[in-house]
Design a protein around this motif. Sequence first.
Motif, PDB file in Angstrom:
ATOM      1  N   ARG A  83       0.817  -1.218   0.000  1.00  0.00           N
ATOM      2  CA  ARG A  83       0.000   0.000   0.000  1.00  0.00           C
ATOM      3  C   ARG A  83       0.850   1.267   0.000  1.00  0.00           C
ATOM      4  NH1 ARG A  83      -4.759  -1.504  -0.431  1.00  0.00           N
ATOM      5  NH2 ARG A  83      -5.935   0.241   0.314  1.00  0.00           N
ATOM      6  N   MET A  84       1.884   1.270  -0.869  1.00  0.00           N
ATOM      7  CA  MET A  84       2.712   2.468  -1.014  1.00  0.00           C
ATOM      8  C   MET A  84       1.803   3.629  -1.435  1.00  0.00           C
ATOM      9  SD  MET A  84       5.922   3.202  -3.576  1.00  0.00           S
ATOM     10  CE  MET A  84       7.092   2.200  -2.694  1.00  0.00           C
ATOM     11  N   PRO A  85       1.915   4.766  -0.780  1.00  0.00           N
ATOM     12  CA  PRO A  85       1.057   5.909  -1.141  1.00  0.00           C
ATOM     13  C   PRO A  85       1.271   6.324  -2.605  1.00  0.00           C
ATOM     14  CG  PRO A  85       2.231   6.330   0.910  1.00  0.00           C
ATOM     15  CD  PRO A  85       2.797   5.083   0.340  1.00  0.00           C
ATOM     16  N   LEU A  86       0.182   6.694  -3.274  1.00  0.00           N
ATOM     17  CA  LEU A  86       0.264   7.092  -4.678  1.00  0.00           C
ATOM     18  C   LEU A  86       1.170   8.301  -4.874  1.00  0.00           C
ATOM     19  CD1 LEU A  86      -3.391   6.591  -5.947  1.00  0.00           C
ATOM     20  CD2 LEU A  86      -1.362   5.263  -6.530  1.00  0.00           C
ATOM     21  N   ARG A  87       1.248   9.179  -3.901  1.00  0.00           N
ATOM     22  CA  ARG A  87       2.105  10.363  -4.033  1.00  0.00           C
ATOM     23  C   ARG A  87       3.581   9.981  -4.101  1.00  0.00           C
ATOM     24  NH1 ARG A  87       3.853  11.224   1.180  1.00  0.00           N
ATOM     25  NH2 ARG A  87       2.418  10.555   2.785  1.00  0.00           N
ATOM     26  N   ARG A  88       3.931   8.788  -3.642  1.00  0.00           N
ATOM     27  CA  ARG A  88       5.302   8.287  -3.770  1.00  0.00           C
ATOM     28  C   ARG A  88       5.443   7.357  -4.974  1.00  0.00           C
ATOM     29  NH1 ARG A  88       6.036   7.196   2.457  1.00  0.00           N
ATOM     30  NH2 ARG A  88       6.690   9.270   3.073  1.00  0.00           N
ATOM     31  N   TYR A  89       4.419   6.546  -5.220  1.00  0.00           N
ATOM     32  CA  TYR A  89       4.502   5.560  -6.289  1.00  0.00           C
ATOM     33  C   TYR A  89       4.461   6.196  -7.681  1.00  0.00           C
ATOM     34  CZ  TYR A  89       3.447   1.801  -9.468  1.00  0.00           C
ATOM     35  OH  TYR A  89       3.491   0.960 -10.544  1.00  0.00           O
ATOM     36  N   LEU A  90       3.543   7.125  -7.889  1.00  0.00           N
ATOM     37  CA  LEU A  90       3.370   7.684  -9.238  1.00  0.00           C
ATOM     38  C   LEU A  90       4.617   8.378  -9.782  1.00  0.00           C
ATOM     39  CD1 LEU A  90      -0.339   8.891  -9.134  1.00  0.00           C
ATOM     40  CD2 LEU A  90       0.619   6.894 -10.306  1.00  0.00           C
ATOM     41  N   PRO A  91       5.334   9.213  -8.997  1.00  0.00           N
ATOM     42  CA  PRO A  91       6.577   9.775  -9.545  1.00  0.00           C
ATOM     43  C   PRO A  91       7.599   8.708  -9.923  1.00  0.00           C
ATOM     44  CG  PRO A  91       5.902  11.015  -7.607  1.00  0.00           C
ATOM     45  CD  PRO A  91       5.012   9.800  -7.693  1.00  0.00           C
ATOM     46  N   ALA A  92       7.692   7.650  -9.111  1.00  0.00           N
ATOM     47  CA  ALA A  92       8.620   6.556  -9.429  1.00  0.00           C
ATOM     48  C   ALA A  92       8.194   5.863 -10.710  1.00  0.00           C
ATOM     49  CB  ALA A  92       8.669   5.559  -8.272  1.00  0.00           C
ATOM     50  N   LEU A  93       6.903   5.655 -10.878  1.00  0.00           N
ATOM     51  CA  LEU A  93       6.376   5.033 -12.096  1.00  0.00           C
ATOM     52  C   LEU A  93       6.660   5.900 -13.309  1.00  0.00           C
ATOM     53  CD1 LEU A  93       4.600   2.939 -13.628  1.00  0.00           C
ATOM     54  CD2 LEU A  93       2.624   4.324 -12.947  1.00  0.00           C
ATOM     55  N   PHE A  94       6.410   7.188 -13.217  1.00  0.00           N
ATOM     56  CA  PHE A  94       6.605   8.084 -14.363  1.00  0.00           C
ATOM     57  C   PHE A  94       8.076   8.197 -14.755  1.00  0.00           C
ATOM     58  CE2 PHE A  94       2.510  10.336 -12.921  1.00  0.00           C
ATOM     59  CZ  PHE A  94       1.728   9.488 -13.676  1.00  0.00           C
ATOM     60  N   VAL A  95       8.949   8.346 -13.777  1.00  0.00           N
ATOM     61  CA  VAL A  95      10.382   8.481 -14.066  1.00  0.00           C
ATOM     62  C   VAL A  95      10.960   7.150 -14.556  1.00  0.00           C
ATOM     63  CG1 VAL A  95      12.650   8.910 -13.037  1.00  0.00           C
ATOM     64  CG2 VAL A  95      10.738  10.415 -12.492  1.00  0.00           C
ATOM     65  N   GLY A  96      10.717   6.082 -13.814  1.00  0.00           N
ATOM     66  CA  GLY A  96      11.231   4.772 -14.207  1.00  0.00           C
ATOM     67  C   GLY A  96      10.680   4.319 -15.551  1.00  0.00           C
ATOM     68  N   GLY A  97       9.401   4.561 -15.778  1.00  0.00           N
ATOM     69  CA  GLY A  97       8.785   4.200 -17.054  1.00  0.00           C
ATOM     70  C   GLY A  97       9.359   4.985 -18.220  1.00  0.00           C
ATOM     71  N   ALA A  98       9.661   6.258 -17.998  1.00  0.00           N
ATOM     72  CA  ALA A  98      10.248   7.082 -19.064  1.00  0.00           C
ATOM     73  C   ALA A  98      11.643   6.583 -19.426  1.00  0.00           C
ATOM     74  CB  ALA A  98      10.296   8.548 -18.638  1.00  0.00           C
ATOM     75  N   VAL A  99      12.437   6.274 -18.413  1.00  0.00           N
ATOM     76  CA  VAL A  99      13.788   5.761 -18.666  1.00  0.00           C
ATOM     77  C   VAL A  99      13.707   4.430 -19.411  1.00  0.00           C
ATOM     78  CG1 VAL A  99      15.876   4.876 -17.561  1.00  0.00           C
ATOM     79  CG2 VAL A  99      14.832   6.990 -16.729  1.00  0.00           C
TER      80      VAL A  99
END
Length: 160
Positions: A83-99
Amino acid sequence: MEKILLTAAGLYVLVLLRAGGTFAVGRLAGAGARRGRFAERLSSPRFQRAERAIQRWGAPVVAVSFLTVGFQTAANFLAGTMRMPLRRYLPALFVGGAVWALLYATAGIGVIKVIGKAFAEHTALGVGAVAALLLAGAGVLAYRRRGISDTGAAAPAAES
């Protein structure tokens, strides 16, 4: 350049849907996944490693997981179950996904061009390169399965 950007954009959408979906499934499964039929899978070394890394480092682990093979799905799923908070997960998803998308768009197009050129100019070389890649992939899979079956084997019971 236009091909790379278009390919990267398409891959970016795919990775956002796939990784975000994996996170969502983990989030919906929650604690039930740890008690149900997935409990054995979640106790595997790969999932345990991912869970320890996420507990220790948090969202950066999710972002870096996009540069790995096999660890990425575990990291996204476990981030959801934890249950990682979305405010932490979404930036990681966006940055990691872009790379991930840029890496696969540039390297992927390069590999396809090299293999295409090999087929066009030296068909036997192209076929050999593809066969070598397939054999290497099969070897890795066989090695991993053998390792899993070796560690999953129960020790013989002692006789009374």
